[in-house]
Design a protein around this motif. Structure first.
Motif, PDB file in Angstrom:
ATOM      1  N   GLN A   3       0.866  -1.179   0.000  1.00 50.21           N
ATOM      2  CA  GLN A   3       0.000   0.000   0.000  1.00 50.21           C
ATOM      3  C   GLN A   3       0.905   1.232   0.000  1.00 50.21           C
ATOM      4  OE1 GLN A   3      -3.312  -0.577  -0.205  1.00 50.21           O
ATOM      5  NE2 GLN A   3      -2.701  -2.735  -0.220  1.00 50.21           N
ATOM      6  N   LEU A   4       0.664   2.126  -0.952  1.00 52.02           N
ATOM      7  CA  LEU A   4       1.490   3.322  -1.088  1.00 52.02           C
ATOM      8  C   LEU A   4       0.612   4.559  -0.968  1.00 52.02           C
ATOM      9  CD1 LEU A   4       3.486   2.128  -4.239  1.00 52.02           C
ATOM     10  CD2 LEU A   4       4.357   2.203  -1.894  1.00 52.02           C
ATOM     11  N   VAL A   5       1.146   5.580  -0.327  1.00 50.91           N
ATOM     12  CA  VAL A   5       0.411   6.832  -0.174  1.00 50.91           C
ATOM     13  C   VAL A   5       1.328   7.988  -0.535  1.00 50.91           C
ATOM     14  CG1 VAL A   5      -0.836   8.341   1.386  1.00 50.91           C
ATOM     15  CG2 VAL A   5      -1.030   5.855   1.642  1.00 50.91           C
ATOM     16  N   GLU A   6       0.899   8.781  -1.521  1.00 51.79           N
ATOM     17  CA  GLU A   6       1.657   9.957  -1.908  1.00 51.79           C
ATOM     18  C   GLU A   6       1.138  11.179  -1.155  1.00 51.79           C
ATOM     19  OE1 GLU A   6       0.817   7.506  -5.705  1.00 51.79           O
ATOM     20  OE2 GLU A   6      -0.300   8.261  -3.980  1.00 51.79           O
ATOM     21  N   SER A  21       6.201  13.047  -1.363  1.00 48.31           N
ATOM     22  CA  SER A  21       6.625  11.955  -0.499  1.00 48.31           C
ATOM     23  C   SER A  21       5.781  10.729  -0.790  1.00 48.31           C
ATOM     24  CB  SER A  21       6.459  12.336   0.974  1.00 48.31           C
ATOM     25  OG  SER A  21       7.181  13.496   1.293  1.00 48.31           O
ATOM     26  N   CYS A  22       6.357   9.587  -0.554  1.00 42.59           N
ATOM     27  CA  CYS A  22       5.631   8.334  -0.736  1.00 42.59           C
ATOM     28  C   CYS A  22       5.940   7.442   0.451  1.00 42.59           C
ATOM     29  CB  CYS A  22       6.056   7.665  -2.039  1.00 42.59           C
ATOM     30  SG  CYS A  22       5.283   6.055  -2.355  1.00 42.59           S
ATOM     31  N   SER A  23       4.894   7.060   1.161  1.00 43.33           N
ATOM     32  CA  SER A  23       5.060   6.138   2.278  1.00 43.33           C
ATOM     33  C   SER A  23       4.475   4.791   1.891  1.00 43.33           C
ATOM     34  CB  SER A  23       4.365   6.683   3.531  1.00 43.33           C
ATOM     35  OG  SER A  23       2.973   6.807   3.291  1.00 43.33           O
ATOM     36  N   ALA A  24       4.924   3.742   2.591  1.00 40.82           N
ATOM     37  CA  ALA A  24       4.530   2.393   2.218  1.00 40.82           C
ATOM     38  C   ALA A  24       4.104   1.573   3.427  1.00 40.82           C
ATOM     39  CB  ALA A  24       5.689   1.702   1.499  1.00 40.82           C
ATOM     40  N   SER A  25       3.365   0.516   3.147  1.00 41.67           N
ATOM     41  CA  SER A  25       2.880  -0.354   4.217  1.00 41.67           C
ATOM     42  C   SER A  25       3.899  -1.414   4.602  1.00 41.67           C
ATOM     43  CB  SER A  25       1.583  -1.044   3.772  1.00 41.67           C
ATOM     44  OG  SER A  25       1.808  -1.819   2.603  1.00 41.67           O
ATOM     45  N   VAL A  26       5.035  -1.459   3.916  1.00 42.80           N
ATOM     46  CA  VAL A  26       6.073  -2.422   4.252  1.00 42.80           C
ATOM     47  C   VAL A  26       7.232  -1.686   4.916  1.00 42.80           C
ATOM     48  CG1 VAL A  26       5.499  -4.051   2.435  1.00 42.80           C
ATOM     49  CG2 VAL A  26       7.118  -2.198   1.956  1.00 42.80           C
ATOM     50  N   LYS A  76      13.472   6.468   7.553  1.00 40.07           N
ATOM     51  CA  LYS A  76      12.041   6.767   7.602  1.00 40.07           C
ATOM     52  C   LYS A  76      11.224   5.859   6.691  1.00 40.07           C
ATOM     53  CE  LYS A  76      12.544  11.648   8.806  1.00 40.07           C
ATOM     54  NZ  LYS A  76      12.243  13.047   8.422  1.00 40.07           N
ATOM     55  N   ASN A  77      11.933   5.049   5.874  1.00 37.30           N
ATOM     56  CA  ASN A  77      11.234   4.142   4.962  1.00 37.30           C
ATOM     57  C   ASN A  77      10.330   4.911   3.998  1.00 37.30           C
ATOM     58  OD1 ASN A  77      10.924   1.308   4.296  1.00 37.30           O
ATOM     59  ND2 ASN A  77       8.813   1.469   5.018  1.00 37.30           N
ATOM     60  N   MET A  78      10.889   5.981   3.449  1.00 35.56           N
ATOM     61  CA  MET A  78      10.132   6.855   2.561  1.00 35.56           C
ATOM     62  C   MET A  78      10.912   7.059   1.273  1.00 35.56           C
ATOM     63  SD  MET A  78       7.374   8.200   4.242  1.00 35.56           S
ATOM     64  CE  MET A  78       7.128   9.864   3.618  1.00 35.56           C
ATOM     65  N   VAL A  79      10.207   7.462   0.243  1.00 36.81           N
ATOM     66  CA  VAL A  79      10.850   7.910  -0.978  1.00 36.81           C
ATOM     67  C   VAL A  79      10.310   9.290  -1.320  1.00 36.81           C
ATOM     68  CG1 VAL A  79      11.351   5.642  -1.903  1.00 36.81           C
ATOM     69  CG2 VAL A  79       9.155   6.686  -2.390  1.00 36.81           C
ATOM     70  N   TYR A  80      11.128  10.059  -2.021  1.00 33.77           N
ATOM     71  CA  TYR A  80      10.771  11.440  -2.301  1.00 33.77           C
ATOM     72  C   TYR A  80      11.033  11.772  -3.763  1.00 33.77           C
ATOM     73  CZ  TYR A  80      11.220  11.623   2.774  1.00 33.77           C
ATOM     74  OH  TYR A  80      11.090  11.373   4.120  1.00 33.77           O
ATOM     75  N   LEU A  81      10.281  12.742  -4.237  1.00 34.93           N
ATOM     76  CA  LEU A  81      10.542  13.306  -5.554  1.00 34.93           C
ATOM     77  C   LEU A  81      10.610  14.819  -5.359  1.00 34.93           C
ATOM     78  CD1 LEU A  81      10.886  12.801  -8.607  1.00 34.93           C
ATOM     79  CD2 LEU A  81       8.425  13.265  -8.832  1.00 34.93           C
ATOM     80  N   TYR A  95       2.051   9.738  -9.339  1.00 34.95           N
ATOM     81  CA  TYR A  95       1.869   8.456  -8.679  1.00 34.95           C
ATOM     82  C   TYR A  95       3.212   7.878  -8.248  1.00 34.95           C
ATOM     83  CZ  TYR A  95      -2.723   8.535 -10.930  1.00 34.95           C
ATOM     84  OH  TYR A  95      -3.983   8.875 -11.358  1.00 34.95           O
ATOM     85  N   CYS A  96       3.176   7.241  -7.111  1.00 38.81           N
ATOM     86  CA  CYS A  96       4.303   6.452  -6.638  1.00 38.81           C
ATOM     87  C   CYS A  96       3.983   4.984  -6.904  1.00 38.81           C
ATOM     88  CB  CYS A  96       4.485   6.700  -5.142  1.00 38.81           C
ATOM     89  SG  CYS A  96       5.717   5.677  -4.347  1.00 38.81           S
ATOM     90  N   ALA A  97       4.960   4.225  -7.364  1.00 36.99           N
ATOM     91  CA  ALA A  97       4.760   2.806  -7.643  1.00 36.99           C
ATOM     92  C   ALA A  97       5.938   2.015  -7.093  1.00 36.99           C
ATOM     93  CB  ALA A  97       4.634   2.574  -9.149  1.00 36.99           C
ATOM     94  N   ALA A  98       5.684   0.759  -6.781  1.00 38.64           N
ATOM     95  CA  ALA A  98       6.740  -0.083  -6.211  1.00 38.64           C
ATOM     96  C   ALA A  98       6.643  -1.495  -6.747  1.00 38.64           C
ATOM     97  CB  ALA A  98       6.630  -0.090  -4.681  1.00 38.64           C
ATOM     98  N   GLU A  99       7.796  -2.121  -6.835  1.00 33.80           N
ATOM     99  CA  GLU A  99       7.852  -3.519  -7.252  1.00 33.80           C
ATOM    100  C   GLU A  99       9.074  -4.151  -6.617  1.00 33.80           C
ATOM    101  OE1 GLU A  99       5.537  -5.081  -8.934  1.00 33.80           O
ATOM    102  OE2 GLU A  99       6.571  -7.012  -8.986  1.00 33.80           O
TER     103      GLU A  99
END
Length: 130
Positions: A3-6, A21-26, A76-81, A95-99
């Motif tokens: 689950q990702l939230v921008e 910012s993009c936070s994640a459920s993992v 912080k387990n975050m990614v940023y743009l 959108y933030c995406a992960a794989e």
């Protein structure tokens, strides 16, 4: 799926800056390839920047090179743009995406296209206008 939230979108004047910012459920987001994409109504979603798993290595679209910077905060387990020198044509939903790579070989290279990512956030609106 992750689950990702921008967050961090908004309205800004040309030449301004925003940081998404993009936070994640993992808790192991560092192990994932990350992609930033954007879309405007009537157009296909386009890749903006992608970050290779377990690294800060990023590949950005020519249209944003030198202006946008992707980064991770491992603590912080975050990614940023970080988006600088914004232009009206940067307007869109971001959108933030992960794989998560399936093996070591996949972990070394990220293919920065939609089909390479299985988890997506809902997006955040960025509007650049005077």
């Amino acid at each position: 799926q992750v689950q990702l939230v921008e967050s961090g979108g908004g309205s800004v004047q040309p030449g301004g800056s925003l940081t998404l910012s993009c936070s994640a459920s993992v808790l192991t987001l560092i192990e994932y390839h990350i992609g930033w994409f954007r879309q405007v109504p009537g157009k296909k979603r386009e890749a903006v920047s992608c970050v290779v798993s377990n690294s800060d290595t990023a590949h950005s679209a020519d249209s944003v090179k030198g202006r946008f910077i992707s980064s991770r905060d491992k603590v912080k387990n975050m990614v940023y743009l970080q988006m600088n020198s914004l232009k009206p044509e940067d307007t869109g939903v971001y959108y933030c995406a992960a794989e998560r790579p399936r093996n070591v070989m996949e972990s070394l290279i990220v293919s920065c296209d939609e089909s390479s990512f299985g988890s997506w956030g809902r997006g955040t609106q960025v509007t650049v206008t005077s």
